[in-house]
Motif scaffolding. Structure first.
Motif, mmCIF file in Angstrom:
data_model
loop_
_atom_site.group_PDB
_atom_site.id
_atom_site.type_symbol
_atom_site.label_atom_id
_atom_site.label_comp_id
_atom_site.label_asym_id
_atom_site.label_seq_id
_atom_site.Cartn_x
_atom_site.Cartn_y
_atom_site.Cartn_z
ATOM 1 N N ILE A 175 0.855 -1.180 0.000
ATOM 2 C CA ILE A 175 0.000 0.000 0.000
ATOM 3 C C ILE A 175 0.892 1.231 0.000
ATOM 4 C CG2 ILE A 175 -1.657 1.316 1.391
ATOM 5 C CD1 ILE A 175 -2.374 -1.668 2.481
ATOM 6 N N LEU B 236 -2.425 1.461 9.700
ATOM 7 C CA LEU B 236 -1.609 0.512 8.938
ATOM 8 C C LEU B 236 -0.677 -0.275 9.854
ATOM 9 C CD1 LEU B 236 -0.803 2.781 5.874
ATOM 10 C CD2 LEU B 236 -1.956 0.562 5.741
ATOM 11 N N TYR C 253 3.355 -1.350 3.760
ATOM 12 C CA TYR C 253 3.078 -0.050 3.134
ATOM 13 C C TYR C 253 4.354 0.741 2.930
ATOM 14 C CZ TYR C 253 3.587 2.358 7.686
ATOM 15 O OH TYR C 253 4.075 2.877 8.882
ATOM 16 N N ILE D 293 -4.552 6.715 -0.409
ATOM 17 C CA ILE D 293 -3.783 5.475 -0.525
ATOM 18 C C ILE D 293 -3.948 4.917 -1.929
ATOM 19 C CG2 ILE D 293 -3.926 4.861 1.926
ATOM 20 C CD1 ILE D 293 -6.042 2.730 1.085
ATOM 21 N N HIS E 152 -3.524 1.095 -3.708
ATOM 22 C CA HIS E 152 -3.321 -0.335 -3.468
ATOM 23 C C HIS E 152 -3.594 -1.057 -4.772
ATOM 24 C CE1 HIS E 152 -4.905 -4.353 -1.892
ATOM 25 N NE2 HIS E 152 -3.602 -4.373 -1.755
#
Length: 214
Positions: free
Chosen positions: A7, A24, A31, A60, A62
């Motif tokens: 991420i 997170l 990440y 974010i 992903h």
């Protein structure tokens, strides 16, 4: 896109993105940070406006999914890592209340907070998204008095969102330092994940201020 994809968190220290980074960490998610120096205005540059046209963090990425809006990010991430136990399953009776209190943050709390901070005259109760400030905060107080977390004994992603928000807003006098709010915020900010990220933020913010000549 697979769950194993790392991420990317678009980030600036001591902002709303701090809570997402704490989440997170709590989730044990893989990440990377894409750091923006907001003191230098990097969030308003074309490269980031292509990510979020509002120039806000957090956001974010992903895999092929790009998610903005703090509430959406919390729901997305907690659902992505259900084994961390921070989100009720779809068939869990707590799922509805969980979504209620996460949505309440963006739909009611933040609009009320901004009106209070800016000394804006609130809209009439019949038109205001949060009714009135006292009622909005009173509903939270009543829920937290059942504690220790929003949904009882079990911490969820919603508590990370709210605990950090209460810590900041009480610090700036936007929310009264009632015992129920202070104890709740302490439950979240005393956790190792918050302590790590808070220390990292202090260091990063200092570097950003120096780079921007602030």
């Amino acid at each position: 896109m697979t769950k194993s994809d790392r991420i990317t968190l678009y980030y600036s220290p001591q902002t709303r993105a701090t809570g997402t980074r704490v989440l997170l960490e709590e989730l044990g998610a893989p990440y990377d940070l894409h750091v923006l120096n907001m003191k230098a205005g990097e969030q308003r540059q074309p490269a980031y406006l292509a990510v979020n046209p509002l120039g806000k963090v957090p956001a974010i990425r992903h895999g092929e999914a790009l998610v903005t809006e703090q509430v959406a990010i919390y729901i997305y991430l907690a659902d992505l890592f259900p084994e961390a136990g921070l989100t009720p399953a779809l068939d869990d009776a707590r799922r509805g209340p969980y979504l209620r209190w996460i949505a309440y943050y963006g739909a009611s709390f933040e609009p009320a907070l901004i009106d209070k901070f800016m000394n804006h005259e609130p809209a009439p109760v019949t038109q205001s998204p949060y009714s009135d400030y006292e009622s909005m905060l009173g509903a939270l107080e009543a829920q937290l008095c059942r504690g220790p977390y929003l949904l009882g004994d079990h911490m969820t992603a919603a508590d990370i969102l709210w605990g950090i928000a209460f810590s900041w807003t009480m610090m700036f006098g936007l929310v009264p330092k009632k015992d129920v709010f202070a104890r709740y915020a302490e439950r979240i900010t005393s956790r190792p994940a918050f302590q790590r990220i808070n220390a990292a933020d202090d260091e990063m913010a200092g570097r950003h201020a120096a780079a921007a000549g602030v």
